[in-house]
Design a protein around this motif. Structure first.
Motif, short mmCIF file in Angstrom:
data_model
loop_
_atom_site.label_atom_id
_atom_site.label_comp_id
_atom_site.label_asym_id
_atom_site.label_seq_id
_atom_site.Cartn_x
_atom_site.Cartn_y
_atom_site.Cartn_z
N THR A 195 0.84 -1.19 0.00
CA THR A 195 0.00 0.00 0.00
C THR A 195 0.88 1.24 0.00
OG1 THR A 195 -0.08 0.14 2.41
CG2 THR A 195 -1.76 -1.24 1.33
N SER A 196 0.28 2.38 -0.31
CA SER A 196 1.03 3.64 -0.33
C SER A 196 1.60 3.96 1.05
CB SER A 196 0.12 4.79 -0.79
OG SER A 196 -0.29 4.58 -2.12
N ASN A 197 0.81 3.73 2.08
CA ASN A 197 1.27 4.00 3.44
C ASN A 197 2.41 3.07 3.84
OD1 ASN A 197 -0.49 6.10 3.91
ND2 ASN A 197 -2.09 4.80 4.79
N ALA A 198 2.30 1.80 3.47
CA ALA A 198 3.34 0.82 3.80
C ALA A 198 4.65 1.18 3.11
CB ALA A 198 2.89 -0.58 3.40
N MET A 199 4.57 1.62 1.86
CA MET A 199 5.78 1.99 1.11
C MET A 199 6.41 3.24 1.71
SD MET A 199 6.36 2.81 -2.93
CE MET A 199 5.57 4.42 -2.79
N ARG A 200 5.58 4.23 2.04
CA ARG A 200 6.13 5.47 2.62
C ARG A 200 6.84 5.20 3.94
NH1 ARG A 200 1.54 8.19 0.32
NH2 ARG A 200 0.27 7.74 2.16
N LEU A 201 6.25 4.35 4.77
CA LEU A 201 6.87 4.00 6.05
C LEU A 201 8.17 3.23 5.82
CD1 LEU A 201 6.73 3.98 9.14
CD2 LEU A 201 5.40 1.85 8.98
N PHE A 202 8.16 2.32 4.85
CA PHE A 202 9.36 1.54 4.52
C PHE A 202 10.50 2.46 4.09
CE2 PHE A 202 11.73 -0.33 0.90
CZ PHE A 202 12.44 -1.31 1.59
N ILE A 203 10.20 3.40 3.18
CA ILE A 203 11.22 4.32 2.67
C ILE A 203 11.71 5.26 3.77
CG2 ILE A 203 11.66 6.23 1.08
CD1 ILE A 203 11.60 3.52 -0.30
N LYS A 204 10.80 5.73 4.61
CA LYS A 204 11.18 6.63 5.72
C LYS A 204 12.18 5.96 6.65
CE LYS A 204 9.22 9.19 9.64
NZ LYS A 204 7.99 9.50 10.40
N ASN A 205 11.91 4.72 7.04
CA ASN A 205 12.81 3.99 7.94
C ASN A 205 14.12 3.62 7.25
OD1 ASN A 205 11.01 4.05 10.11
ND2 ASN A 205 9.96 2.20 9.43
N PHE A 206 14.03 3.29 5.97
CA PHE A 206 15.20 2.91 5.18
C PHE A 206 16.18 4.07 5.07
CE2 PHE A 206 16.79 1.72 0.70
CZ PHE A 206 17.79 0.92 1.19
N ARG A 207 15.66 5.27 4.83
CA ARG A 207 16.51 6.46 4.65
C ARG A 207 17.33 6.77 5.91
NH1 ARG A 207 12.47 9.59 0.94
NH2 ARG A 207 13.67 9.67 -1.00
N LYS A 208 16.79 6.43 7.07
CA LYS A 208 17.49 6.70 8.33
C LYS A 208 18.80 5.91 8.44
CE LYS A 208 13.24 7.62 10.95
NZ LYS A 208 12.34 7.11 12.02
N LYS A 209 18.94 4.86 7.65
CA LYS A 209 20.11 3.99 7.72
C LYS A 209 21.10 4.24 6.58
CE LYS A 209 17.08 0.49 9.74
NZ LYS A 209 16.49 -0.86 9.62
N LEU A 210 20.83 5.27 5.78
CA LEU A 210 21.65 5.56 4.60
C LEU A 210 22.29 6.95 4.73
CD1 LEU A 210 19.18 4.40 1.78
CD2 LEU A 210 21.14 3.13 2.69
N PRO A 211 23.32 7.23 3.91
CA PRO A 211 23.87 8.59 3.88
C PRO A 211 22.77 9.60 3.52
CG PRO A 211 25.29 7.06 2.67
CD PRO A 211 24.05 6.31 3.01
N LYS A 212 22.90 10.81 4.01
CA LYS A 212 21.91 11.86 3.75
C LYS A 212 21.74 12.09 2.25
CE LYS A 212 20.73 16.62 5.01
NZ LYS A 212 21.21 17.86 5.67
N ASP A 213 20.50 12.17 1.81
CA ASP A 213 20.14 12.45 0.41
C ASP A 213 20.67 11.38 -0.56
OD1 ASP A 213 18.92 14.83 1.24
OD2 ASP A 213 20.80 15.95 1.05
N PHE A 214 20.94 10.19 -0.05
CA PHE A 214 21.50 9.12 -0.88
C PHE A 214 20.42 8.44 -1.73
CE2 PHE A 214 23.26 4.67 -1.23
CZ PHE A 214 24.33 5.00 -2.03
#
Length: 228
Positions: A195-214
């Motif tokens: 779902t759109s909400n599931a994807m947004r949450l997935f990407i939000k959490n994923f970005r926290k573990k990556l270099p900024k703006d990566f």
């Protein structure tokens, strides 16, 4: 020398052990231009203490250093550590030394004098040993270990979920935009719906573990990596 090779080296730390001051200072100066951190030692005992303190990614050690040898140092380390990469340097080409060295899982055995070509060849073998272990350089100082599902910036380690690990590997291997359809097909379980909400949450959490703006969102298409 390829920028990619230099960038990869810049994410690692190295410990260099050599009892001759002139050689140690010269090689250390070269290493400081290549590695994130360089530690040095004048003998095997000091090298072992610094190994315990700093946990370097690579150890470069001479064989002959006073009463203790580099072989003794490596054997001591190998009793509890089979992972740390090690390069041995030596003025000796004696068969006994070579046979002992082959049993210690070394990256390279450099016969002195240490020329820049010999050193770079050994360091390339060091980098390749990580490539073969499914370890990728994201940007300078950031490493992705697919086999362990870990992203590290040298100070912190971030453990990836199964979805995150698979997605990052896909982004790196394809080196292009990964569409929303590909994301759903390759990352999401057959039993769940993206779902759109599931994807947004997935990407939000994923970005926290990556270099900024990566990780960049390409509106209406998908996601890609920004490595410049």
């Amino acid at each position: 020398m390829q920028n990619d090779f230099i960038n990869k080296l810049n994410a690692f730390t190295v410990l260099y052990a050599e009892d001759e001051d002139g050689i140690r200072n010269n090689i250390q100066e070269i290493l400081q231009h290549l590695f994130k951190e360089v530690y040095s030692a004048k003998n095997a005992s000091e090298a072992y203490m610094k190994y315990l303190e700093t946990n370097p990614d690579l150890i470069i050690t001479d064989i002959k250093m006073g009463n203790e040898t580099g072989i003794d140092l490596v054997k001591k380390i190998r009793k509890s550590d089979s992972k740390t990469r090690i390069i041995i340097t030596s003025a000796f080409t004696d068969l006994e030394y070579l046979l002992q060295a082959t049993e210690l899982h070394l990256i390279k055995y450099i016969v002195k004098p240490i020329t820049q070509d010999k050193l770079m060849e050994a360091l390339e073998a060091f980098v390749n040993s990580y490539d073969n272990s499914k370890i990728y350089n994201l940007i300078p100082n950031w490493i992705f270990d697919y086999s362990k599902a870990i992203v590290s910036n040298g100070k912190e380690e971030f453990t990836l979920t199964k979805k995150e690990n698979t997605f990052l590997k896909l982004l790196i291997s394809k080196n292009r935009i990964i569409t929303y359809e590909e994301l759903e097909t390759n990352i999401w379980d057959e039993d769940s719906v993206m779902t759109s909400n599931a994807m947004r949450l997935f990407i939000k959490n994923f970005r926290k573990k990556l270099p900024k703006d990566f990780l960049k969102n390409v509106q209406g298409v998908g996601y890609k990596l920004v490595r410049d």
